[in-house]
Scaffold this motif. Structure first.
Motif, short mmCIF file in Angstrom:
data_model
loop_
_atom_site.label_atom_id
_atom_site.label_comp_id
_atom_site.label_asym_id
_atom_site.label_seq_id
_atom_site.Cartn_x
_atom_site.Cartn_y
_atom_site.Cartn_z
N ARG A 176 -15.11 29.22 -55.64
CA ARG A 176 -15.81 28.94 -56.91
C ARG A 176 -15.62 30.08 -57.90
NH1 ARG A 176 -21.82 28.46 -55.89
NH2 ARG A 176 -21.65 26.18 -55.98
N ASN A 177 -15.14 29.74 -59.08
CA ASN A 177 -15.08 30.67 -60.20
C ASN A 177 -16.27 30.39 -61.11
OD1 ASN A 177 -12.40 32.02 -59.77
ND2 ASN A 177 -11.70 29.90 -59.83
N GLU A 178 -17.09 31.39 -61.32
CA GLU A 178 -18.33 31.20 -62.09
C GLU A 178 -18.03 30.71 -63.50
OE1 GLU A 178 -21.49 31.86 -61.05
OE2 GLU A 178 -21.00 32.63 -59.07
N THR A 179 -18.70 29.61 -63.88
CA THR A 179 -18.52 29.02 -65.21
C THR A 179 -19.86 28.57 -65.75
OG1 THR A 179 -16.36 28.18 -64.50
CG2 THR A 179 -17.26 27.30 -66.55
N SER A 180 -20.10 28.76 -67.04
CA SER A 180 -21.35 28.32 -67.65
C SER A 180 -21.44 26.79 -67.65
CB SER A 180 -21.43 28.83 -69.09
OG SER A 180 -22.53 28.24 -69.77
N ASP A 191 -12.26 24.33 -62.71
CA ASP A 191 -11.62 25.65 -62.60
C ASP A 191 -11.85 26.30 -61.23
OD1 ASP A 191 -14.30 26.10 -62.91
OD2 ASP A 191 -14.10 27.68 -64.43
N ASP A 192 -12.35 25.52 -60.29
CA ASP A 192 -12.49 26.02 -58.92
C ASP A 192 -11.32 25.48 -58.08
OD1 ASP A 192 -14.96 27.11 -59.78
OD2 ASP A 192 -15.93 25.19 -59.41
N GLY A 216 -22.61 20.15 -65.06
CA GLY A 216 -22.41 20.27 -66.50
C GLY A 216 -23.74 20.08 -67.21
N ALA A 217 -23.91 20.78 -68.34
CA ALA A 217 -25.18 20.73 -69.07
C ALA A 217 -25.46 19.36 -69.69
CB ALA A 217 -25.18 21.80 -70.16
N GLN A 218 -24.49 18.44 -69.62
CA GLN A 218 -24.73 17.09 -70.15
C GLN A 218 -25.85 16.39 -69.38
OE1 GLN A 218 -21.61 14.18 -69.32
NE2 GLN A 218 -20.71 15.54 -67.79
N TYR A 219 -26.19 16.91 -68.18
CA TYR A 219 -27.25 16.32 -67.37
C TYR A 219 -28.56 17.12 -67.44
CZ TYR A 219 -23.29 13.78 -65.38
OH TYR A 219 -22.17 12.99 -65.23
N PHE A 298 -26.08 30.78 -63.15
CA PHE A 298 -26.90 30.85 -61.95
C PHE A 298 -26.89 32.30 -61.47
CE2 PHE A 298 -25.31 26.59 -62.37
CZ PHE A 298 -26.41 25.79 -62.07
N THR A 299 -27.97 33.02 -61.78
CA THR A 299 -28.03 34.45 -61.48
C THR A 299 -29.39 34.79 -60.88
OG1 THR A 299 -28.97 35.11 -63.62
CG2 THR A 299 -26.57 34.87 -63.51
N THR A 300 -29.50 36.04 -60.43
CA THR A 300 -30.78 36.50 -59.87
C THR A 300 -31.85 36.64 -60.94
OG1 THR A 300 -29.98 38.79 -60.08
CG2 THR A 300 -29.67 37.71 -57.95
N ALA A 301 -31.47 36.52 -62.21
CA ALA A 301 -32.45 36.58 -63.29
C ALA A 301 -33.25 35.28 -63.42
CB ALA A 301 -31.76 36.89 -64.62
N ASP A 302 -32.79 34.22 -62.75
CA ASP A 302 -33.50 32.94 -62.80
C ASP A 302 -34.74 32.99 -61.90
OD1 ASP A 302 -31.79 31.21 -64.48
OD2 ASP A 302 -30.30 31.60 -62.93
N PRO A 303 -35.95 32.85 -62.46
CA PRO A 303 -37.16 32.87 -61.62
C PRO A 303 -37.18 31.69 -60.65
CG PRO A 303 -37.68 33.12 -63.98
CD PRO A 303 -36.25 32.69 -63.89
#
Length: 365
Positions: A176-180, A191-192, A216-219, A298-303
């Motif tokens: 997996r390549n991190e993508t927004s 891109d993975d 995808g953010a469409q959902y 998706f990071t550790t900053a997400d509560p």
């Protein structure tokens, strides 16, 4: 849009452009031939066998021979082993050490910790502690490619998955390549890299497909419209909204998109398929991480990002939209999706196993 090339500082160039060190084989021929000091006994050091140097390096054979040499009682000619690795293009050298690492027995691992083998120990420990490259690599032979990705699979897979793989079962490795989630108007990114590992007789084969492992953010509920116009979240203004999916991970009354955490998953054929084709589903609840702050990452900053229950077994492997168009739609709200124009080839490669293991690894970039 065609499957993009994944370029990292020259790594995505053909092997005839990425050249190994020019003097590597010459250095290999003379290393350890230095005369000893007068009066000192000549100690024969364990060097790579000559046949290993005659053609493009066999990664698995290198690992077996290094294990054999380390397990013996004679000193190791570390410079000769390093020089042999340097005959491989630099972008592939990590995979030589990965292939060696998984083949070291207890005696070899103990010998590796001796002071005189320190340089070899550092090379192997370095690849154990770093993540594999998620970019496109050009191996010198098909066997190198299989040995390299098989080493990654065995390094990150569960013991049961490793046992199935050792028994010759078809296995899947996804890098997996991190993508927004906001990228490409929220329609996802292929891109993975999905590597199908299988054996035909004694020959290992690897086949690579593009895959999307993130939603995808469409959902996203944040991309939905609100009364009076605009979006629920103004950061989602460029998203092509489809429908709302996900679960509320942090009790803020907003459904958050999720993706599988890296790890090993045991998939089975899904009854009746999904979106018009065969698909695969787990039987055990999957653990996901959620984008609870809505920044598309998706990071550790997400509560409260880890969700061990609400996803159930909903993260399928199934076909997505074509990747041969200008703006592909991956159809992924968290599932692992493969372009529909490549999906028949994927199914033909996988065959119809009773089940298969899927190992998902977050790549180095």
């Amino acid at each position: 849009m065609p499957w993009p090339d994944l370029t990292i500082g020259g790594r995505d160039q053909p092997s005839w452009i990425i050249k190994p060190r020019a003097d590597a084989r010459a250095h290999l021929a003379v290393v350890s031939d230095q005369p000893t000091a007068k009066g000192q006994p000549v100690v024969k050091e364990q060097r790579p066998p000559p046949w290993l140097e005659e053609r493009a390096l066999d990664f698995a054979a290198f690992g077996r021979q290094l294990n054999k040499a380390l397990a013996g009682h004679a000193p190791i000619d570390a410079k000769a082993w390093l020089a042999l690795v340097e005959t491989v293009p630099w972008a592939l050298q990590d995979y030589v050490w990965r292939a060696a690492d998984i083949r070291l027995g207890k005696a070899a691992k103990a010998a590796l910790r001796r002071r005189d083998n320190r340089v070899l120990y550092e090379q192997i420990e370095a690849v154990r502690l770093c993540r594999p490259d998620g970019g496109k690599l050009y191996f010198q032979t098909p066997k190198q490619e299989f040995d390299a990705y098989a080493a990654v699979f065995r390094r990150f897979a569960s013991p049961m998955a490793r046992a199935y793989f050792k028994g010759g079962m078809v296995s899947l490795l996804s890098l997996r390549n991190e993508t927004s989630t906001l990228a490409h108007h929220g329609e996802g990114s292929y891109d993975d890299r999905l590597v199908v590992l299988r054996r035909i007789g004694s020959t290992g084969m690897s086949t690579i497909f593009p895959i999307c492992t993130e939603p995808g953010a469409q959902y996203s509920q944040r991309a939905a419209g609100k009364p009076g116009g605009g979006r629920q979240d103004q950061r989602y203004g460029g998203v092509h909204f489809n429908k709302i999916d996900g679960e509320d991970g942090n009790n803020d009354k907003i459904k958050d998109l999720g993706r599988l955490i890296e790890g090993t998953y045991h998939y089975y054929e899904k009854p009746n398929g999904h979106v018009g084709a065969r698909a695969f589903q787990t039987k055990i609840t999957q653990v996901v991480e959620r984008d609870t702050d809505g920044d598309g990452r998706f990071t550790t900053a997400d509560p409260n990002r880890i969700d061990a229950r609400k996803a159930g077994t909903s993260m399928f492997i199934h076909q997505g939209g074509k990747d041969s168009v200008l703006e592909p739609d991956t159809w992924s709200a968290g599932c692992q999706t493969i372009p529909t124009n490549r999906y028949k080839a994927f199914l033909a490669t996988v065959g119809k196993p009773a089940s298969l293991f899927y190992v998902l690894v977050n790549a180095a970039r």
